[in-house]
Motif scaffolding. Structure first.
Motif, PDB file in Angstrom:
ATOM      1  N   PHE A 151      13.194   5.799  -2.480  1.00  0.00           N
ATOM      2  CA  PHE A 151      13.278   5.144  -1.164  1.00  0.00           C
ATOM      3  C   PHE A 151      12.428   3.867  -1.047  1.00  0.00           C
ATOM      4  O   PHE A 151      12.934   2.835  -0.612  1.00  0.00           O
ATOM      5  N   PRO A 152      11.142   3.902  -1.426  1.00  0.00           N
ATOM      6  CA  PRO A 152      10.357   2.672  -1.298  1.00  0.00           C
ATOM      7  C   PRO A 152      10.855   1.549  -2.206  1.00  0.00           C
ATOM      8  O   PRO A 152      10.648   0.377  -1.892  1.00  0.00           O
ATOM      9  N   ARG A 168       5.771   2.935  -6.651  1.00  0.00           N
ATOM     10  CA  ARG A 168       5.646   1.597  -6.083  1.00  0.00           C
ATOM     11  C   ARG A 168       4.746   0.688  -6.896  1.00  0.00           C
ATOM     12  O   ARG A 168       4.811  -0.526  -6.772  1.00  0.00           O
ATOM     13  N   ILE A 214       0.836  -1.190   0.000  1.00  0.00           N
ATOM     14  CA  ILE A 214       0.000   0.000   0.000  1.00  0.00           C
ATOM     15  C   ILE A 214       0.873   1.243   0.000  1.00  0.00           C
ATOM     16  O   ILE A 214       1.898   1.286   0.666  1.00  0.00           O
ATOM     17  N   ARG A 264       6.103  19.759  -3.324  1.00  0.00           N
ATOM     18  CA  ARG A 264       6.249  18.693  -2.316  1.00  0.00           C
ATOM     19  C   ARG A 264       5.127  17.670  -2.470  1.00  0.00           C
ATOM     20  O   ARG A 264       5.339  16.468  -2.350  1.00  0.00           O
ATOM     21  N   ARG A 324       6.316   9.447  -5.059  1.00  0.00           N
ATOM     22  CA  ARG A 324       6.824   8.397  -4.190  1.00  0.00           C
ATOM     23  C   ARG A 324       5.781   7.284  -4.034  1.00  0.00           C
ATOM     24  O   ARG A 324       6.132   6.115  -3.876  1.00  0.00           O
ATOM     25  N   PHE A 367       0.461  11.563   2.577  1.00  0.00           N
ATOM     26  CA  PHE A 367       0.049  12.168   3.841  1.00  0.00           C
ATOM     27  C   PHE A 367      -0.292  13.645   3.647  1.00  0.00           C
ATOM     28  O   PHE A 367       0.223  14.289   2.743  1.00  0.00           O
ATOM     29  N   ALA A 395       5.010  14.157   4.407  1.00  0.00           N
ATOM     30  CA  ALA A 395       5.952  13.216   5.031  1.00  0.00           C
ATOM     31  C   ALA A 395       7.116  12.881   4.119  1.00  0.00           C
ATOM     32  O   ALA A 395       7.476  11.723   3.945  1.00  0.00           O
ATOM     33  N   LEU A 396       7.719  13.903   3.534  1.00  0.00           N
ATOM     34  CA  LEU A 396       8.921  13.664   2.728  1.00  0.00           C
ATOM     35  C   LEU A 396      10.118  13.595   3.665  1.00  0.00           C
ATOM     36  O   LEU A 396      10.135  14.247   4.700  1.00  0.00           O
ATOM     37  N   TYR A 397      11.122  12.797   3.275  1.00  0.00           N
ATOM     38  CA  TYR A 397      12.317  12.689   4.100  1.00  0.00           C
ATOM     39  C   TYR A 397      13.173  13.919   3.849  1.00  0.00           C
ATOM     40  O   TYR A 397      13.666  14.112   2.733  1.00  0.00           O
TER      41      TYR A 397
END
Lengths: 301, 361
Positions: free
Chosen positions: B98-99, B160, B77, B149, B156, B81, B85-87
């Protein structure tokens, strides 16, 4: 994050600001006067701090007898430039500093690892009695080393760890101060980041190493510097668990050097300066890290 | 690609029940919007799908798999957000990648495996291009605008190719203009990836414009689920009636005087449907379904708001405040204090029980 802070602090109303500056010259003068006052105060404080350092240098360079005869002046008398190399060899500072470096590295590295792990648990995990455990951890900060010294030395002796790396390092592998400092850093990380990392397929350990620690790098780094300084400068503990000269760290070595060179007290002063050099270099190179880390929790970026 | 189904799912926090026996089927590939006021439990429901909240009771399935006890990291999933919730320490490209580094992915139908650096780079490249971020890949989130953003967060999520996309109020930090644009972008993205989307919002405009179906939630309970038009035209209860629509539906308390007529003060409001005589009811009428002129409803004008293309005439009907929408070219505005008559079509009258608030017609 850094850019956020910059935008927030941006003096956007430039026109208004310059207008105010030209319009209220008395205000500007008052500010200048205030700044001068601060600089005078800071200069005085710097003098107070630097005076002992200067005097150590003076005593190291001066020939002891000549210095006393001159009436203990504030400047060096009949300078002996080779005093540093003599102190280094006669005090066996190379060997002792190497031992200190190993001990310091073990302590600082272990404190970083244990503090990060423990701080992570307190900041991000849920477990029973979390608050209570945290309070107990913090309470250990209240106990000065003098209080725990005797029982700890007894323990180390019973374990047969006198004059060993274990004896010098094991009691300091974790510290409540580091846990507290790094936890404060971790608490500033939005919970959404942890949630996002979970959904991205990462567990707690990966989140800690790939997100939490890099994001709080200034705090972690400053704790690292603090741990290095504290470990290098340890005196009381090594003095208590070292009974033979081969295991003397550099700070204990200084004492021995001074004691065995009563006639030439300048060797002791020179050795002290040499022992302080690594710390001084560390501070010069890492002072930005240090200050950034200590103030990071104060102003949320 | 999978559907999501809630079967009597409940979430309790200590004494508070955030989600109360929610039963909802989200069909594979559907754009489902969970709509409700803040604190209604919609975000909690979303977080249960994500695996970020445990489930107190009931069964939650993603596809055919019961996921009650499956960790978030083991569910396929992606979530966007509200805070994005970006790094913060990673560049745009690293954030999007990243994922891909954590999980195994099936390539060309093969068994799942870790992607190679080239495969990751290709997917990242695709995602950033799709979302118009190609120029920004080396920047860090701190150096991006809110809208940028937001798009990184979308990238992001989409990189996936997950079974389900979750979005928690992703537009609420954007300004109005950007919000309208991003709304379209998200709908477009849904069409492109043809995957189940579950989207949480308190904004009915978002719900109406984006949803295939929407689920209206209040106080942790599902109030109504259906296509936006159905929910708008036939609200199941008073809450839904008042919550959906802007300006909101007018509600007038009254009593069924005879078959198909409600009496409210001096007004007699005819409606379609079979409701027993003497029953206490609440009549709902949308502002656009009332018009000034001939009609059975008597009202006193309290205020007139001019909005350019239309006016909102605020009136009092039998003690209840109501809004009448009047096109600006439909003649002059009524005077304040004037008594007017309002006309309506009988099929536009919603009748709700005054006690249970359920729909009666």
């Amino acid at each position: 994050m850094a850019a956020d802070t910059i935008t927030l602090n941006d003096p956007t109303p430039v026109l208004g600001a310059s207008g105010a500056a030209t319009g209220t010259l008395p205000g500007k003068h008052a500010r200048t006067a205030k700044n001068v006052g601060w600089y005078v105060l800071l200069s005085l404080l710097s003098l107070v701090v630097l005076f002992p350092v200067w005097m150590t240098l003076v005593r190291a360079l001066s020939t002891p007898v000549a210095y006393v005869n001159e009436g203990l002046p504030l400047y060096p008398v009949s300078v002996e430039w080779d005093i540093f190399s003599r102190a280094f060899s006669e005090g066996e500072l190379g060997r002792r500093m190497w031992l200190s470096a190993i001990v310091t590295f073990i302590i600082a590295a272990a404190q970083l690892i244990t503090s990060i792990l423990c701080a992570y648990a307190f900041a991000f995990l849920r477990f029973p009695f979390k608050r209570l455990v945290f309070v107990v951890f913090m309470a250990t900060l209240m106990l000065p080393i003098e209080v725990t010294l005797i029982p700890n030395v007894t323990t180390i002796r019973n374990l047969g760890w006198l004059n060993s790396y274990e004896g010098l390092t094991v009691p300091f592998l974790a510290t409540a101060f580091g846990i507290f400092l790094i936890r404060q850093g971790f608490m500033g990380i939005p919970k959404d980041l942890l949630d996002a990392a979970k959904l991205d397929g990462y567990g707690h350990f990966a989140f800690m190493t790939r997100v939490a620690v890099p994001v709080t790098r200034p705090v972690v780094a400053s704790f690292g510097v603090i741990a290095l300084l504290a470990a290098w400068n340890q005196y009381l503990w090594p003095r208590a668990v070292v009974t033979v000269s081969e295991w003397e760290t550099v700070q204990i070595g200084l004492k021995s050097v001074a004691a065995s060179n009563v006639e030439e007290s300048n060797i002791g002063f020179a050795a002290a300066i040499i022992a302080a050099l690594p710390v001084l270099l560390l501070l010069i190179f890492l002072q930005r890290q240090l200050i950034r880390g200590l103030t990071a929790g104060a102003v949320k970026g | 690609m999978s559907g999501v189904s809630f079967e009597g799912v409940t979430k309790r926090f200590d004494t508070v029940t955030a989600v109360d026996a929610l039963t909802l089927d989200i069909v594979d590939g559907e754009f489902m919007v969970l709509l409700g006021p803040s604190g209604c439990g919609k975000s909690t429901a979303l977080r249960m799908i994500a695996g970020l909240e445990t489930i107190s009771d009931g069964v939650l399935r993603i596809g055919d798999r019961v996921v009650n006890n499956v960790e978030a990291k083991d569910r396929d999933i992606a979530m966007v957000f509200q805070s994005y919730a970006l790094y913060p320490h990673m560049t745009v490209a690293q954030n999007v990648e990243f994922p891909l580094k954590a999980r195994k992915y099936s390539v060309d139908g093969g068994p799942p495996r870790k992607l190679t650096a080239d495969e990751r780079a290709e997917r990242v490249d695709d995602a950033v291009k799709t979302l118009g971020l190609a120029e920004l890949t080396k920047r860090k989130p701190g150096a991006l605008s809110g809208g940028q953003r937001q798009r990184v967060a979308l990238a992001r999520a989409m990189v996936r190719r997950p079974e389900v996309f979750l979005m928690d109020e992703p537009l609420s930090n954007l300004d109005a203009k950007l919000r309208a644009q991003t709304r379209l972008d998200i709908v477009e993205l849904h069409r492109e990836v043809a995957t189940t989307f579950v989207y949480v919002t308190h904004d009915q405009v978002e719900a109406m414009t984006m949803a295939d179906r929407m689920a209206v939630i209040a106080d942790g309970r599902l109030q109504q689920v259906g296509e936006p038009q159905t929910v708008y035209e036939r609200p199941a209860n008073l809450f839904v009636a008042r919550f959906i629509g802007s300006p909101p539906m007018n509600t007038i308390e009254g009593e069924v005087a005879e078959a198909g007529v409600v009496a409210a003060g001096a007004s007699r409001i005819p409606f379609t449907g079979d409701v027993a005589k003497g029953r206490k009811v609440v009549v709902g009428l949308r502002p656009e379904h009332l018009h000034l002129g001939e009609g059975d409803i008597e009202a006193t004008v309290k205020a007139v708001e001019w909005l350019g293309h239309e006016r909102h005439v605020i009136v009092d009907i039998a003690g209840s405040k109501a809004i009448v929408r009047q096109e600006t070219d439909e003649g002059a505005a009524p005077r304040i204090g004037e008594t007017v008559h309002l006309g309506h079509h009988v099929e536009n009258v919603h009748v709700f029980d005054a006690g249970s608030t359920e729909r009666l017609n």
